[in-house]
Design a protein around this motif. Structure first.
Motif, short mmCIF file in Angstrom:
data_model
loop_
_atom_site.label_atom_id
_atom_site.label_comp_id
_atom_site.label_asym_id
_atom_site.label_seq_id
_atom_site.Cartn_x
_atom_site.Cartn_y
_atom_site.Cartn_z
N ASN A 20 52.79 -17.47 99.59
CA ASN A 20 53.37 -16.42 100.41
C ASN A 20 54.79 -16.76 100.87
O ASN A 20 55.58 -15.85 101.16
CB ASN A 20 52.49 -16.18 101.63
CG ASN A 20 53.05 -15.13 102.57
OD1 ASN A 20 53.10 -13.95 102.25
ND2 ASN A 20 53.50 -15.56 103.75
N LEU A 21 55.13 -18.05 100.92
CA LEU A 21 56.43 -18.46 101.45
C LEU A 21 57.59 -17.83 100.68
O LEU A 21 58.61 -17.47 101.27
CB LEU A 21 56.55 -19.99 101.44
CG LEU A 21 55.67 -20.75 102.41
CD1 LEU A 21 55.83 -22.25 102.21
CD2 LEU A 21 56.02 -20.39 103.85
N LEU A 22 57.45 -17.73 99.37
CA LEU A 22 58.54 -17.24 98.54
C LEU A 22 58.27 -15.86 97.95
O LEU A 22 59.00 -15.42 97.06
CB LEU A 22 58.81 -18.23 97.39
CG LEU A 22 59.26 -19.63 97.83
CD1 LEU A 22 59.43 -20.54 96.62
CD2 LEU A 22 60.55 -19.57 98.64
N SER A 23 57.24 -15.19 98.45
CA SER A 23 56.95 -13.85 97.93
C SER A 23 58.03 -12.87 98.41
O SER A 23 58.61 -13.04 99.48
CB SER A 23 55.58 -13.38 98.42
OG SER A 23 55.58 -13.20 99.83
N PRO A 24 58.34 -11.84 97.62
CA PRO A 24 59.39 -10.88 98.00
C PRO A 24 59.16 -10.24 99.36
O PRO A 24 60.11 -10.03 100.13
CB PRO A 24 59.32 -9.84 96.87
CG PRO A 24 58.77 -10.58 95.70
CD PRO A 24 57.78 -11.55 96.28
N ALA A 25 57.90 -9.94 99.69
CA ALA A 25 57.62 -9.27 100.97
C ALA A 25 57.91 -10.17 102.16
O ALA A 25 58.19 -9.68 103.26
CB ALA A 25 56.15 -8.83 101.00
N SER A 26 57.85 -11.48 101.97
CA SER A 26 58.04 -12.42 103.07
C SER A 26 59.45 -12.99 103.13
O SER A 26 59.77 -13.75 104.04
CB SER A 26 57.05 -13.59 102.96
OG SER A 26 55.72 -13.12 102.92
N ARG A 27 60.29 -12.64 102.17
CA ARG A 27 61.59 -13.28 102.04
C ARG A 27 62.48 -13.05 103.25
O ARG A 27 63.15 -13.97 103.75
CB ARG A 27 62.28 -12.81 100.77
CG ARG A 27 63.31 -13.79 100.22
CD ARG A 27 63.61 -13.48 98.78
NE ARG A 27 62.48 -13.77 97.91
CZ ARG A 27 62.30 -13.22 96.71
NH1 ARG A 27 63.17 -12.33 96.26
NH2 ARG A 27 61.27 -13.55 95.97
N SER A 28 62.51 -11.82 103.76
CA SER A 28 63.38 -11.54 104.92
C SER A 28 62.91 -12.30 106.15
O SER A 28 63.73 -12.81 106.93
CB SER A 28 63.40 -10.03 105.20
OG SER A 28 62.10 -9.56 105.55
N ILE A 29 61.58 -12.40 106.34
CA ILE A 29 61.05 -13.16 107.47
C ILE A 29 61.40 -14.64 107.30
O ILE A 29 61.74 -15.32 108.27
CB ILE A 29 59.52 -12.99 107.58
CG1 ILE A 29 59.16 -11.51 107.66
CG2 ILE A 29 58.98 -13.73 108.79
CD1 ILE A 29 57.67 -11.24 107.60
N LEU A 30 61.33 -15.12 106.06
CA LEU A 30 61.66 -16.52 105.77
C LEU A 30 63.08 -16.83 106.20
O LEU A 30 63.33 -17.82 106.90
CB LEU A 30 61.48 -16.80 104.28
CG LEU A 30 62.04 -18.14 103.77
CD1 LEU A 30 61.27 -19.30 104.37
CD2 LEU A 30 61.99 -18.19 102.26
N TRP A 31 64.03 -16.00 105.81
CA TRP A 31 65.44 -16.27 106.13
C TRP A 31 65.70 -16.15 107.62
O TRP A 31 66.47 -16.93 108.19
CB TRP A 31 66.35 -15.34 105.34
CG TRP A 31 66.36 -15.63 103.88
CD1 TRP A 31 66.00 -14.80 102.86
CD2 TRP A 31 66.74 -16.87 103.25
NE1 TRP A 31 66.12 -15.42 101.65
CE2 TRP A 31 66.56 -16.69 101.85
CE3 TRP A 31 67.18 -18.09 103.72
CZ2 TRP A 31 66.85 -17.70 100.94
CZ3 TRP A 31 67.45 -19.11 102.82
CH2 TRP A 31 67.30 -18.91 101.44
N LYS A 32 65.08 -15.19 108.27
CA LYS A 32 65.27 -15.06 109.72
C LYS A 32 64.68 -16.25 110.46
O LYS A 32 65.32 -16.81 111.37
CB LYS A 32 64.62 -13.76 110.22
CG LYS A 32 65.37 -12.50 109.84
CD LYS A 32 64.80 -11.28 110.52
CE LYS A 32 63.41 -10.93 110.02
NZ LYS A 32 62.91 -9.65 110.62
N SER A 33 63.48 -16.66 110.08
CA SER A 33 62.83 -17.80 110.74
C SER A 33 63.60 -19.08 110.49
O SER A 33 63.86 -19.86 111.41
CB SER A 33 61.39 -17.94 110.21
OG SER A 33 60.78 -19.09 110.72
N LEU A 34 64.00 -19.30 109.23
CA LEU A 34 64.72 -20.51 108.88
C LEU A 34 66.09 -20.55 109.54
O LEU A 34 66.53 -21.58 110.06
CB LEU A 34 64.87 -20.61 107.36
CG LEU A 34 65.50 -21.89 106.80
CD1 LEU A 34 64.67 -23.10 107.21
CD2 LEU A 34 65.60 -21.80 105.29
N GLY A 35 66.78 -19.41 109.54
CA GLY A 35 68.11 -19.36 110.15
C GLY A 35 68.08 -19.64 111.64
O GLY A 35 68.90 -20.41 112.15
N LEU A 36 67.12 -19.03 112.34
CA LEU A 36 67.02 -19.26 113.78
C LEU A 36 66.66 -20.70 114.09
O LEU A 36 67.20 -21.31 115.02
CB LEU A 36 65.99 -18.30 114.39
CG LEU A 36 65.80 -18.37 115.90
CD1 LEU A 36 67.12 -18.13 116.63
CD2 LEU A 36 64.75 -17.36 116.36
#
Length: 236
Positions: A12-28
């Motif tokens: 799920n970490l790299l799935s397209p649906a989760s990508r925006s959440i990944l970048w927001k979480s990682l960036g913050l």
């Protein structure tokens, strides 16, 4: 059941649906850690180094070398301090994105099940602070055992396995039931939840990868909760 939930969470970490959440979480998370680094470095430069410098006048010629060695050791110390902040920082970030992660998984992997209920913003902030306190206390306890050979690493996994497993599972369950019911469900499956928490603790122990701990842990516990409910003969 646990390994299957971990496999799905990793995917799920790299799935397209989760990508925006990944970048927001990682960036913050990175922004907070960078701010902490500059804060620690500024504190050391403005408070600790002048205090050490007050002892240098009148010392032998090798005092300059001693100061250099002290600076190098201090650099490693700052890096270690920052590493210890990773778990609490990811815990804070987790509370802000857990519902988003859970909704993606529920809609994609369990579309026929009743949808979970997201926490209000105030509750999400409270959950985030709760994660911060729990993880900080757990890691402080593990840190105190660093001086005991053979126990420190075991303490890290046992403490974080219990705390992370408990908090993330209760979060996933609380989307479908009251917090009291979630605690009772977790208590009935305490061994399974603890073993799943050990997997999260292992994920947390990997440098750089541990920045994704909130997404991995939330995803894993949503899948684990669904499997626990399926065994009980109930839809999630």
């Amino acid at each position: 059941m646990i390994l299957d939930a971990a496999r799905l969470a990793a995917a799920n970490l790299l799935s397209p649906a989760s990508r925006s959440i990944l970048w927001k979480s990682l960036g913050l998370t990175l922004l907070i850690l960078i701010g902490l680094w500059f804060g620690l470095e500024s504190t050391f430069s403005n408070l600790v180094m002048p205090w050490l410098g007050s002892f240098l006048p009148g010392l032998p010629d090798w005092a300059g070398w001693a100061a250099t060695v002290a600076a190098v050791i201090a650099g490693f110390g700052l890096a270690l301090a920052l590493a210890l902040f990773v778990a609490p920082v990811t815990a804070v970030v987790a509370g802000l994105f857990l519902d988003d992660i859970a909704e993606v998984i529920e809609q994609r992997d369990y579309p026929l099940d009743p949808p979970g209920k997201a926490m209000p913003l105030g509750d999400a902030i409270g959950q985030s602070l709760k994660f911060l306190v729990v993880v900080a206390i757990g890691n402080l306890f593990a840190l105190m055992l660093l001086i005991v050979p053979g126990i420190n690493l075991m303490a890290f996994f046992l403490v974080n396995g219990y705390l992370l497993g408990r908090e993330y599972f209760e979060f996933a369950a609380s989307r479908f039931m009251s917090p009291a019911e979630a605690r009772r469900l977790r208590s009935r499956h305490s061994t399974t939840v603890f073993l799943a928490g050990l997997v999260i603790a292992a994920f947390l122990s990997v440098p750089l990868l541990n920045l994704l701990t909130p997404m991995f842990a939330a995803s894993m516990m949503v899948h684990l909760y669904k499997r626990v409910e399926q065994r009980r003969g109930r839809p999630g």
